[in-house]
Design an enzyme around this catalytic site. Sequence first.
Site, short mmCIF file in Angstrom:
data_model
loop_
_atom_site.label_atom_id
_atom_site.label_comp_id
_atom_site.label_asym_id
_atom_site.label_seq_id
_atom_site.Cartn_x
_atom_site.Cartn_y
_atom_site.Cartn_z
N CYS A 118 -20.26 -38.09 -25.45
CA CYS A 118 -20.03 -37.64 -24.07
C CYS A 118 -18.77 -36.77 -23.97
O CYS A 118 -18.69 -35.89 -23.11
CB CYS A 118 -19.94 -38.84 -23.12
SG CYS A 118 -18.69 -40.05 -23.58
N HIS A 495 -16.09 -43.46 -20.91
CA HIS A 495 -17.14 -42.45 -20.77
C HIS A 495 -16.57 -41.18 -20.15
O HIS A 495 -15.77 -41.24 -19.21
CB HIS A 495 -18.27 -42.99 -19.90
CG HIS A 495 -19.46 -42.10 -19.80
ND1 HIS A 495 -20.16 -41.62 -20.90
CD2 HIS A 495 -20.10 -41.57 -18.71
CE1 HIS A 495 -21.15 -40.86 -20.50
NE2 HIS A 495 -21.14 -40.80 -19.18
#
Length: 557
Positions: A118, A495
């Site tokens: 990510c 994330h």
Amino acid sequence: MSDTEIPIIVKHNGKRYDVTVDTSSPGEMLKIMLFSLTNVEPERQKILVKGGQLKDDADMSKLGLKPGQSIMMMGTPSNKVIQAPKEKIKFVEDMTDAQLAQVEGATPSGLQNLGNTCYLNSTLQALRYIPELQTELQKHRGDGGAGGVGAFGSLGGGSGSLFAGLNMGGISGGADLTTALRDLYRQMGETTEGFPPLVFLNALRKTFPQFAQQGKDGRYSQQDAEECYSQILHQLRMKLKIKNDNEDTSFIDKYLTGKLSSSLVCTEETPDEMPIETTEDFVNLKCHISNQINFLRDGILAGLKEKIEKNNPTLGRDAVYEKTSKITRLPKYLTCHFVRFFWKREINKKAKIMRKVTFPFELDATEFCSDELKSKLIPVRDTLRDLHKDAVDRERARKRMKITQPSPDDIAGGNAGEGGFGASKGKETGLLGEDRTKEEEAARARYEEKIPDWVEELKDKLDPEIVKDEGCNPSGLYELFAVITHQGASADSGHYCAYVKKDGGDGNTWYFFNDDTVTEVDQQKIETLYGGGESHSALIVLYRAFSLSPPAKKEKK
């Protein structure tokens, strides 16, 4: 055929048309029928009949028309005639994914998460919205040769070519990082689905082995998006060149690199020691976060002043120096990095500073600049601010003109009659109508004021040397267009996502890139990214220079 229907012949422009006339209908119906045959609008038709020219309300039964009789029509169609479409209309249901991706307003492609990637996906999405980068990448020819990275770079040798034709996130089997980026963006532009950036990921890991680190479980480790962003820019700086007549220029140097002048002064009494003056380039401005930092501006100013301990030859020992930096060149695209991660020895990892730090949608960078550069930027900045404000005011006035149109209930005859809906509040409605009329007149007057000529307004303010530098910011004003965020407590976990401003539309819509999921969010969502906890907080913000051209006019609907 009924008794009132008579077949006749109409002659027009050398052609004959067999027409059946219904004599119980007015002349207007014949004109409409002939419009469908000749494309000549009814108001442009001259039909010669007994007694002169056919009128719209003529009684056809009194014209004495007989079966097979010929009459003459004159007139030519206007340019407003509806033409059949030159290309066959395509419906969404019949379009391929590649065709859907080219439709204006289509949702852009996301990127699949290939295992803790990510950090890479968010970086690639933010950089994708620099149009000059897309243009130069398409011109890039690549290094070529067998030394490139294969689609499965870790397989080695020529094995990568076996998979080169597969849809694995690249076009060529062998590619350097810049070529892999070119191919990746090209393929992303041909789909609306989540795309696997496998070739680029392998090129990144081969070029910078730090991104190939694996944990004890054999899985690839999470990485810092800022390090990924910086390393990609470092590689593009070396590989992506803009062709000029005299010499090639680095794309990154032209559009994303600024310049600093620094002065290093000892904080102790050393009267014979002169300040050390240096110059350096920067690709991002650091926003250092401490207990006193609440705004991006304050963090940048703190980063432009730092204390350094080094040997002082006059004192014969180490001494503390203060380094003060000023910007001498502002790039067209300005990157600001929130320094949120620091090495925490107790847990042996990069911990995250959770503090809330706000950042503006519009940034004035002139206060970070040297006095010489300020003097060149401020006249342009002030004029450009006024021009943009004028454009915003005109757009608001245009919208207000639409909003303040009176409703049917406020117009005489709009109600059902005496005692109808609204009849009992006539005085109140009249006052409301007057207020609306005044507001609309004020809005119309504002909208119809003479539009300033931006070129004329700015030409005497722009410094000639700055104008020659196409990749710089001549005003010091920036608008926010991309944000890379991190959710979690450390750089090695959590994330990463990206937010990018959507071009066109109302100007308040942003794309939210969460790996292969892409959605639209309101600009208010960006205000929640200031930090203050483990939720998504800005790590990198990207600004672009204010345009020196007026905003595109929106067509009235």
